[in-house]
Design an enzyme around this catalytic site. Sequence first.
Site, mmCIF file in Angstrom:
data_model
loop_
_atom_site.group_PDB
_atom_site.id
_atom_site.type_symbol
_atom_site.label_atom_id
_atom_site.label_comp_id
_atom_site.label_asym_id
_atom_site.label_seq_id
_atom_site.Cartn_x
_atom_site.Cartn_y
_atom_site.Cartn_z
ATOM 1 N N HIS A 1 -11.951 44.323 2.609
ATOM 2 C CA HIS A 1 -12.515 44.978 3.784
ATOM 3 C C HIS A 1 -13.239 43.952 4.650
ATOM 4 C CE1 HIS A 1 -12.687 49.270 1.859
ATOM 5 N NE2 HIS A 1 -11.516 48.981 2.367
ATOM 6 N N LYS B 1 -4.285 42.584 5.317
ATOM 7 C CA LYS B 1 -4.154 42.806 6.750
ATOM 8 C C LYS B 1 -4.426 41.516 7.524
ATOM 9 C CE LYS B 1 -5.262 47.751 7.002
ATOM 10 N NZ LYS B 1 -6.192 48.762 7.574
ATOM 11 N N ARG C 1 -3.510 47.648 -1.527
ATOM 12 C CA ARG C 1 -2.792 48.493 -0.578
ATOM 13 C C ARG C 1 -1.334 48.497 -1.021
ATOM 14 N NH1 ARG C 1 -6.016 45.005 2.736
ATOM 15 N NH2 ARG C 1 -7.657 46.137 3.859
ATOM 16 N N HIS D 1 -2.566 55.098 -1.914
ATOM 17 C CA HIS D 1 -3.939 54.788 -1.494
ATOM 18 C C HIS D 1 -4.963 55.495 -2.383
ATOM 19 C CE1 HIS D 1 -5.525 52.291 1.677
ATOM 20 N NE2 HIS D 1 -6.540 53.106 1.829
ATOM 21 N N ARG E 1 -6.088 53.150 -4.912
ATOM 22 C CA ARG E 1 -7.043 52.180 -4.346
ATOM 23 C C ARG E 1 -8.429 52.806 -4.229
ATOM 24 N NH1 ARG E 1 -7.425 47.541 -0.897
ATOM 25 N NH2 ARG E 1 -8.473 47.914 1.094
ATOM 26 N N TYR F 1 -17.688 54.599 -0.332
ATOM 27 C CA TYR F 1 -17.698 54.844 -1.774
ATOM 28 C C TYR F 1 -19.095 55.082 -2.319
ATOM 29 C CZ TYR F 1 -12.938 53.367 -1.191
ATOM 30 O OH TYR F 1 -11.649 53.268 -0.747
#
Length: 302
Positions: A271, A173, A149, A245, A248, A280
């Site tokens: 994630h 995160k 990120r 992004h 990414r 994806y």
Amino acid sequence: MNRASATKSFKAYLKLERSLSANSIDAYTKDIDKLYQYSELQVDKKSPTDFSLTDLRDFIAWVNELGMIPSTQSRIISGIKAFYKFLLMEDHIKSDPSELLETPRITRKLPDTLSVQEIDQMISAIDLSKPEGTRNKAMLEVLYGCGLRVSELTELKLSNLHLEIEFIKVTGKGSKERLVPIGSAAVKALKLWIELVRVHVPVQKGEEDMVFLNRRGKRLSRVYVFLLIKELAATLGLKKTISPHTFRHSFATHLVEGGADLRAVQEMLGHESITTTEIYTHLDRSYLKSVITEFHPRSTKP
């Protein structure tokens, strides 16, 4: 239990029991504010602590009428469910009315991705004759090579680089750390920046451990990375919607197309849920379909 008391206790629960980030706590608190605002607009002024499943469904219908998109509605429902779970735990309610509350179906928009050739073109478009060129090349190599990120890139620390074993430690995160493998191209670009250029930058106090610095010796902003990528895309005449992004997304897509295990990709991207990574697989199925259409001897070509 009045609104102020409920909100204050709920925030403490989210912080201490759920260990959520400040941003998540703020989002959940705003969601509960919406719930109380809705209750105050009703004729009977029923408190959310007295709501039934029907009341909550009416609230979601109200949110929908305000024009909020499904992903926002889904997040609000997540906040509501957490709130009622908290109320139940604290014995403020006898049963959880949100238990059967449905989450709206979210149609995932497939993000724009760059081909390997386009990634190469963007990195090659960086002017290495400029003082910042070596740094910018290292940034994009790491951004794409590790699927970071933009905030993870700008906050990357020298002490978290383990280039001898080709791994870096990333803080994602919720301040969660993960180890991400880093390829040889990114390692080479990083070493050139750190050993030949960064050593000559007058580092500001408190910024000594930051990998990427501006010419004044302070960490780079996320805005700078956005502007750099926009500028490179414009130089190449790329018409896609491109941001940090996008690198990414491209990292993940290229891994999945190459046959990488989805859970490995999930781990590298940081994630929480495999369902976030599964977007994806849609790109991968499209890729596989094109391969079969083009190369399979039993395929009917147009």
